[in-house]
Design a protein around this motif. Sequence first.
Motif, PDB file in Angstrom:
ATOM      1  N   PHE A  13       8.208  -7.603   0.588  1.00  0.00           N
ATOM      2  CA  PHE A  13       7.202  -6.660   1.079  1.00  0.00           C
ATOM      3  C   PHE A  13       6.684  -7.154   2.411  1.00  0.00           C
ATOM      4  CE2 PHE A  13       5.177  -9.552  -2.009  1.00  0.00           C
ATOM      5  CZ  PHE A  13       4.269 -10.204  -1.183  1.00  0.00           C
ATOM      6  N   HIS A  14       6.051  -6.263   3.141  1.00  0.00           N
ATOM      7  CA  HIS A  14       5.487  -6.594   4.451  1.00  0.00           C
ATOM      8  C   HIS A  14       3.965  -6.580   4.340  1.00  0.00           C
ATOM      9  CE1 HIS A  14       4.516  -6.844   8.605  1.00  0.00           C
ATOM     10  NE2 HIS A  14       5.667  -6.406   9.074  1.00  0.00           N
ATOM     11  N   CYS A  15       3.384  -7.769   4.435  1.00  0.00           N
ATOM     12  CA  CYS A  15       1.922  -7.878   4.507  1.00  0.00           C
ATOM     13  C   CYS A  15       1.583  -8.920   5.572  1.00  0.00           C
ATOM     14  CB  CYS A  15       1.327  -8.256   3.156  1.00  0.00           C
ATOM     15  SG  CYS A  15      -0.461  -7.930   3.029  1.00  0.00           S
TER      16      CYS A  15
ATOM     17  N   SER B 249       5.972  -1.047   3.307  1.00  0.00           N
ATOM     18  CA  SER B 249       5.279  -1.464   2.095  1.00  0.00           C
ATOM     19  C   SER B 249       3.928  -0.786   1.894  1.00  0.00           C
ATOM     20  CB  SER B 249       5.047  -2.982   2.128  1.00  0.00           C
ATOM     21  OG  SER B 249       6.251  -3.687   2.255  1.00  0.00           O
ATOM     22  N   ASP B 250       3.564  -0.715   0.623  1.00  0.00           N
ATOM     23  CA  ASP B 250       2.190  -0.522   0.180  1.00  0.00           C
ATOM     24  C   ASP B 250       1.821  -1.786  -0.578  1.00  0.00           C
ATOM     25  OD1 ASP B 250       1.849   2.068   1.137  1.00  0.00           O
ATOM     26  OD2 ASP B 250       2.498   3.012  -0.718  1.00  0.00           O
ATOM     27  N   VAL B 251       0.969  -2.614  -0.027  1.00  0.00           N
ATOM     28  CA  VAL B 251       0.652  -3.889  -0.668  1.00  0.00           C
ATOM     29  C   VAL B 251      -0.573  -4.500  -0.003  1.00  0.00           C
ATOM     30  CG1 VAL B 251       2.075  -5.326   0.861  1.00  0.00           C
ATOM     31  CG2 VAL B 251       1.698  -6.057  -1.514  1.00  0.00           C
TER      32      VAL B 251
ATOM     33  N   ARG C 259      10.305  -5.618  -3.466  1.00  0.00           N
ATOM     34  CA  ARG C 259      10.741  -4.229  -3.329  1.00  0.00           C
ATOM     35  C   ARG C 259      12.196  -4.061  -3.786  1.00  0.00           C
ATOM     36  NH1 ARG C 259       9.875  -0.168   0.673  1.00  0.00           N
ATOM     37  NH2 ARG C 259      11.091   1.671   0.063  1.00  0.00           N
TER      38      ARG C 259
ATOM     39  N   THR D  31       2.632  -4.056  -6.185  1.00  0.00           N
ATOM     40  CA  THR D  31       3.488  -3.752  -5.053  1.00  0.00           C
ATOM     41  C   THR D  31       4.181  -2.409  -5.262  1.00  0.00           C
ATOM     42  OG1 THR D  31       5.419  -4.834  -6.023  1.00  0.00           O
ATOM     43  CG2 THR D  31       3.922  -6.222  -4.734  1.00  0.00           C
ATOM     44  N   THR D  32       4.957  -2.015  -4.266  1.00  0.00           N
ATOM     45  CA  THR D  32       5.683  -0.756  -4.365  1.00  0.00           C
ATOM     46  C   THR D  32       6.518  -0.712  -5.633  1.00  0.00           C
ATOM     47  OG1 THR D  32       5.766  -0.588  -1.954  1.00  0.00           O
ATOM     48  CG2 THR D  32       7.350   0.734  -3.192  1.00  0.00           C
ATOM     49  N   ARG D  33       7.119  -1.845  -5.997  1.00  0.00           N
ATOM     50  CA  ARG D  33       7.987  -1.877  -7.173  1.00  0.00           C
ATOM     51  C   ARG D  33       7.200  -1.977  -8.473  1.00  0.00           C
ATOM     52  NH1 ARG D  33      10.444  -5.241 -10.688  1.00  0.00           N
ATOM     53  NH2 ARG D  33      12.437  -4.457 -11.479  1.00  0.00           N
TER      54      ARG D  33
END
Length: 415
Positions: free
Chosen positions: A357-359, A236-238, A206, A29-31
């Motif tokens: 996160f947004h998926c 998000s990037d996920v 995140r 994930t981003t984190r």
Amino acid sequence: MFDEECAGEQAMSGFRDKLAIVGVGISPTTRTGGGGLSAHMMEAQALKLAIEDAGLEPADIHGSIYAGAQQGADSGARMAGLAPHFWLPFGRMANAHNSLLYAAGAIDSGNCDYVSVSLGISWLTDAQNTARAAAEGRTFVVDKKFSIARDGGGVVQQGWTATPGAAAVHAFYASRHMHEFGTTEEQFGAVAIAHRKWANLNPEARFHDRELTMEDYLASRWVVHPYRLYDNCVVSDVACAFIVTSAERAKDLRQKPVFVKGVGLGDGGREAWWDKTNFSRTDAAFARDKAFATAGIGIDDIDLAEIYDCFTGDVIMTVEDYGFCEKGEGGPFMESGATAPGGSIPMNTHGGLLSAFHCGDMGNMIEAVRQLRGNCGERQVPGAEIALVDGHGAELVLPYMCPITGCTILGNEEG
């Protein structure tokens, strides 16, 4: 004489526990070091993790479903080494739930033994590319259909829902709820804070290492009244993926099966928006009734719920419509701490779209599976056996807030 009601009940109960989720995967994930990759590359990462989690090989997956409309091509499945008999994309409407129904048909009809469901989103990287392009006097375009819009807070959406469009559509309903039921800004804040507390227990989230207080919430900038910054889902990037098969086949695999006990879909479009009857509610009650009838359960049987939380007001309306509290009591219900860690009905235990996160609704589905397996460490809900997973969407199509609702009931025991 044909008894339609009896036949319907038999058909619904016949679906119960016939399908199981046997593998789940979330890309970095981003984190946790993700980002900078295309959505398809992250989707391939998630697929590989889900297949490995199930103890399978890519060659075992003969059905592949893409649970989203953005960047909808089969590249992610190909990158993961899949050679499916079919590949199918779903649009922005309770995608994980629709995917389960299609997977059930594909498996039951003998078209495949295992189906993957996956989605990759690269909105954060896209937003960063947009900022760089703007600084250089260029326009960054993700594909021919959608350009990416970004505001100073990093909120990003696509098409006509570009910020503040999505927030404005949803904020209209939040304002209406305030007008009808006296819902307060602090009660919206209580939603954001409860979800942040769960995120603080989830290393993938995140905002895992960032606490949120009511003072922080009330001091944050306005996006579209009554929504402040922390009322909005994160960028998000996920990517997320899960593997579905028959319940019988699932028993021979690596993980303890999580059984699909019921799926219900509702669409507020059954009522005309100009009649002003559906301006402060979702269609969760309709979807709930279908899913509960199939699963043979009631609201008191739910141990945890993963509610689609693109905005805080959506959560307040949705918990009312599912029946966790009376209509109009969603604000006080959230303010009571019932859904936060230690509360009576844990919700969005990974932090949700607001803080993890947004998926789409894929994160909700995977979190429910992990909880029912007992894999969630510090945030594990003790004794969790039955989970409700919620998803919604389709504001791109109809002129009001996300009218389509999906409700899936998962359980870790048959029967």
